[in-house]
Design a protein around this motif. Structure first.
Motif, mmCIF file in Angstrom:
data_model
loop_
_atom_site.group_PDB
_atom_site.id
_atom_site.type_symbol
_atom_site.label_atom_id
_atom_site.label_comp_id
_atom_site.label_asym_id
_atom_site.label_seq_id
_atom_site.Cartn_x
_atom_site.Cartn_y
_atom_site.Cartn_z
ATOM 1 N N LEU A 15 0.821 -1.202 0.000
ATOM 2 C CA LEU A 15 0.000 0.000 0.000
ATOM 3 C C LEU A 15 0.856 1.253 0.000
ATOM 4 O O LEU A 15 0.562 2.229 -0.674
ATOM 5 C CB LEU A 15 -0.912 -0.002 1.229
ATOM 6 C CG LEU A 15 -1.898 1.158 1.340
ATOM 7 C CD1 LEU A 15 -2.786 1.172 0.123
ATOM 8 C CD2 LEU A 15 -2.697 1.052 2.604
ATOM 9 N N HIS A 18 1.905 1.890 -3.352
ATOM 10 C CA HIS A 18 0.812 2.407 -4.170
ATOM 11 C C HIS A 18 0.663 3.905 -3.990
ATOM 12 O O HIS A 18 0.394 4.633 -4.928
ATOM 13 C CB HIS A 18 -0.502 1.711 -3.778
ATOM 14 C CG HIS A 18 -0.532 0.280 -4.200
ATOM 15 N ND1 HIS A 18 -1.439 -0.609 -3.693
ATOM 16 C CD2 HIS A 18 0.252 -0.413 -5.066
ATOM 17 C CE1 HIS A 18 -1.230 -1.815 -4.234
ATOM 18 N NE2 HIS A 18 -0.218 -1.701 -5.069
ATOM 19 N N GLU A 19 0.784 4.376 -2.756
ATOM 20 C CA GLU A 19 0.554 5.780 -2.513
ATOM 21 C C GLU A 19 1.628 6.650 -3.149
ATOM 22 O O GLU A 19 1.430 7.826 -3.376
ATOM 23 C CB GLU A 19 0.482 6.057 -1.015
ATOM 24 C CG GLU A 19 -0.774 5.480 -0.383
ATOM 25 C CD GLU A 19 -1.154 6.243 0.867
ATOM 26 O OE1 GLU A 19 -0.299 6.979 1.398
ATOM 27 O OE2 GLU A 19 -2.290 6.093 1.305
ATOM 28 N N ALA A 24 -1.745 7.472 -7.594
ATOM 29 C CA ALA A 24 -2.187 7.979 -6.300
ATOM 30 C C ALA A 24 -1.955 9.468 -6.203
ATOM 31 O O ALA A 24 -2.778 10.207 -5.682
ATOM 32 C CB ALA A 24 -1.456 7.238 -5.174
ATOM 33 N N GLU A 220 -11.509 8.835 1.801
ATOM 34 C CA GLU A 220 -11.290 8.708 0.367
ATOM 35 C C GLU A 220 -11.613 10.036 -0.308
ATOM 36 O O GLU A 220 -12.387 10.836 0.194
ATOM 37 C CB GLU A 220 -12.188 7.612 -0.214
ATOM 38 C CG GLU A 220 -11.883 6.220 0.313
ATOM 39 C CD GLU A 220 -12.892 5.200 -0.171
ATOM 40 O OE1 GLU A 220 -12.529 4.367 -0.996
ATOM 41 O OE2 GLU A 220 -14.032 5.250 0.305
ATOM 42 N N PRO A 231 -7.164 4.821 -1.745
ATOM 43 C CA PRO A 231 -6.184 5.363 -0.800
ATOM 44 C C PRO A 231 -6.795 6.456 0.063
ATOM 45 O O PRO A 231 -7.575 7.282 -0.415
ATOM 46 C CB PRO A 231 -5.087 5.921 -1.722
ATOM 47 C CG PRO A 231 -5.204 5.118 -2.975
ATOM 48 C CD PRO A 231 -6.663 4.849 -3.143
ATOM 49 N N LYS A 298 0.649 9.031 7.382
ATOM 50 C CA LYS A 298 0.418 8.148 6.227
ATOM 51 C C LYS A 298 0.356 6.687 6.670
ATOM 52 O O LYS A 298 -0.494 5.916 6.220
ATOM 53 C CB LYS A 298 1.511 8.341 5.183
ATOM 54 C CG LYS A 298 1.295 7.537 3.908
ATOM 55 C CD LYS A 298 2.309 7.878 2.840
ATOM 56 C CE LYS A 298 2.079 9.277 2.316
ATOM 57 N NZ LYS A 298 2.971 9.569 1.149
ATOM 58 N N ASN A 302 -2.855 4.257 6.434
ATOM 59 C CA ASN A 302 -2.742 2.979 5.743
ATOM 60 C C ASN A 302 -3.233 1.818 6.614
ATOM 61 O O ASN A 302 -3.914 0.905 6.142
ATOM 62 C CB ASN A 302 -1.289 2.728 5.338
ATOM 63 C CG ASN A 302 -0.840 3.618 4.200
ATOM 64 O OD1 ASN A 302 -1.655 4.228 3.515
ATOM 65 N ND2 ASN A 302 0.463 3.718 4.012
ATOM 66 N N ARG A 305 -6.949 1.833 6.981
ATOM 67 C CA ARG A 305 -7.531 1.406 5.698
ATOM 68 C C ARG A 305 -7.457 -0.108 5.535
ATOM 69 O O ARG A 305 -8.425 -0.748 5.096
ATOM 70 C CB ARG A 305 -6.781 2.106 4.570
ATOM 71 C CG ARG A 305 -7.261 1.728 3.161
ATOM 72 C CD ARG A 305 -6.544 2.581 2.132
ATOM 73 N NE ARG A 305 -6.885 2.178 0.779
ATOM 74 C CZ ARG A 305 -6.033 1.656 -0.084
ATOM 75 N NH1 ARG A 305 -4.769 1.439 0.276
ATOM 76 N NH2 ARG A 305 -6.416 1.325 -1.304
ATOM 77 N N ASP A 318 -5.534 1.315 -5.738
ATOM 78 C CA ASP A 318 -4.656 2.471 -5.614
ATOM 79 C C ASP A 318 -4.983 3.571 -6.612
ATOM 80 O O ASP A 318 -4.214 4.517 -6.771
ATOM 81 C CB ASP A 318 -3.186 2.058 -5.774
ATOM 82 C CG ASP A 318 -2.874 1.529 -7.164
ATOM 83 O OD1 ASP A 318 -3.826 1.179 -7.880
ATOM 84 O OD2 ASP A 318 -1.681 1.454 -7.526
#
Length: 338
Positions: A15, A18-19, A24, A220, A231, A298, A302, A305, A318
């Motif tokens: 993740l 991904h960010e 993202a 989101e 994300p 962050k 994460n 999430r 993502d």
């Protein structure tokens, strides 16, 4: 809780990667363009990709109810008859009642804010500082009228449940989870989410970054079809306060209340035509951040999430708002050519 998060690819896992991806970053950029405006780039995408290919690429925004893509799919005769009856019977009644509810709440707010100076922050005005009987009237009327609006829209029953986590680490926070958290973090499926959160918690609905711990809202940046979790923005986690994760679902058989690949006007009209709508809500326990999470918003976002994805059986994705605009514009380009 800690065990579940560690099992899902470590503290940051994929993740975090991904960010940092271009998708993202693009999804988190502030952009005020209309969602459904077609452009030349979308025309190129429509020419090179089929609907099936786009549905795989932009799965969080794919609409799968009887009204089909963009709410413009072909309907059976039975559906046309039901839609016609609803347009004649339900829509006028719901429009009148809905307008009365809005006007009533507007009047309540105007009366309660008379002779009270608003806060002015970043060229915006608000009355968050208001206290006493005025605040009580505004909040309680908002909760009651939000439920009345949901009832008017066909949400006669709302299924709510509270879930406990068997492996929750009690050392991370107080044992009394009835303590009000700093923020309520929810997935974002529809504009109807706003009405539920106001009805249930009397809270303010926000999507902007804030270091204050006195707001509630979604993490989101845009809505999905309800099966995915995008994300999270870090605004709700900057205050280092505990958060209350809430998962919303809208089960359906004909019309999906999710606001995904459908225009706002068409979504509202079809929502008004639906005889009965359903909503399911799961309240997870208050999430108390570790010291590491407090220092890294962050990481905090994460981990919350990941937990919501596990407990809500949601798929992590993502992509973000930028990809949603591309998908919508491409679909409009395909439909304009047909």
């Amino acid at each position: 809780m800690a065990t579940e998060l560690k099992n899902l690819s470590g503290s940051n896992g994929t993740l975090a990667q991904h960010e940092n991806s271009p998708h993202a970053a693009a999804g988190q950029a502030k952009d005020q363009r209309p969602l459904l405006k077609s452009d030349s780039n979308a025309g190129v995408a429509a020419a090179t990709e089929s609907i099936e290919e786009m549905e795989k690429k932009y799965a969080p925004y794919v609409r799968r109810d009887v009204y089909g893509t963009l709410g413009r799919g072909p309907l059976e005769t039975k559906e046309k008859v039901l839609l016609g009856l609803a347009m004649v019977i339900l829509v006028p009644i719901r429009l009148v009642v809905g307008m009365l509810i809005l006007v009533l709440y507007y009047l309540v707010c105007r009366i309660c804010t008379l002779f009270s100076a608003p806060n002015r922050d970043e060229e915006q005005e608000d009355y968050s500082h208001m206290s006493g009987w005025r605040r009580e009237v505004v909040v309680n009327c908002g909760r009651f009228l939000s439920r009345a609006m949901l009832f008017t829209l066909g949400f006669y029953w709302i299924s709510e449940s509270r879930r406990s986590l068997s492996d929750q680490d009690d050392s991370r926070g107080p044992n009394d989870e009835s303590q009000m958290p700093g923020a309520i973090v929810s997935n974002h499926v529809s504009h109807l989410d706003i009405l539920y959160h106001i009805k249930c918690l009397g809270c303010v609905y926000v999507q902007r970054e804030s270091k204050s711990s006195d707001f509630k809202g979604v993490a989101e940046g845009t809505t999905t079809n309800g099966d995915f979790l995008l994300p999270f923005k870090t605004g709700a986690f900057l205050a280092k306060a505990p958060v209350l994760p809430v998962i919303l679902r809208y089960p359906y058989s004909r019309f999906s209340p999710a606001w995904d690949s459908i225009s706002g006007v068409r979504h509202i009209v079809l929502l008004l035509c639906q005889f009965v709508n359903y909503m399911e809500v799961v309240h997870l326990p208050v999430y108390y951040p570790s010291e590491e999470e407090k220092e890294d918003p962050k990481l905090y976002a994460n981990n919350v999430r990941k937990l919501m994805a596990i407990e809500g059986n949601l798929v992590l994705s993502d992509i973000g708002l930028a990809e949603k605009r591309i998908y919508h514009a491409a679909l409009n380009g395909l439909f304009s050519q047909s």
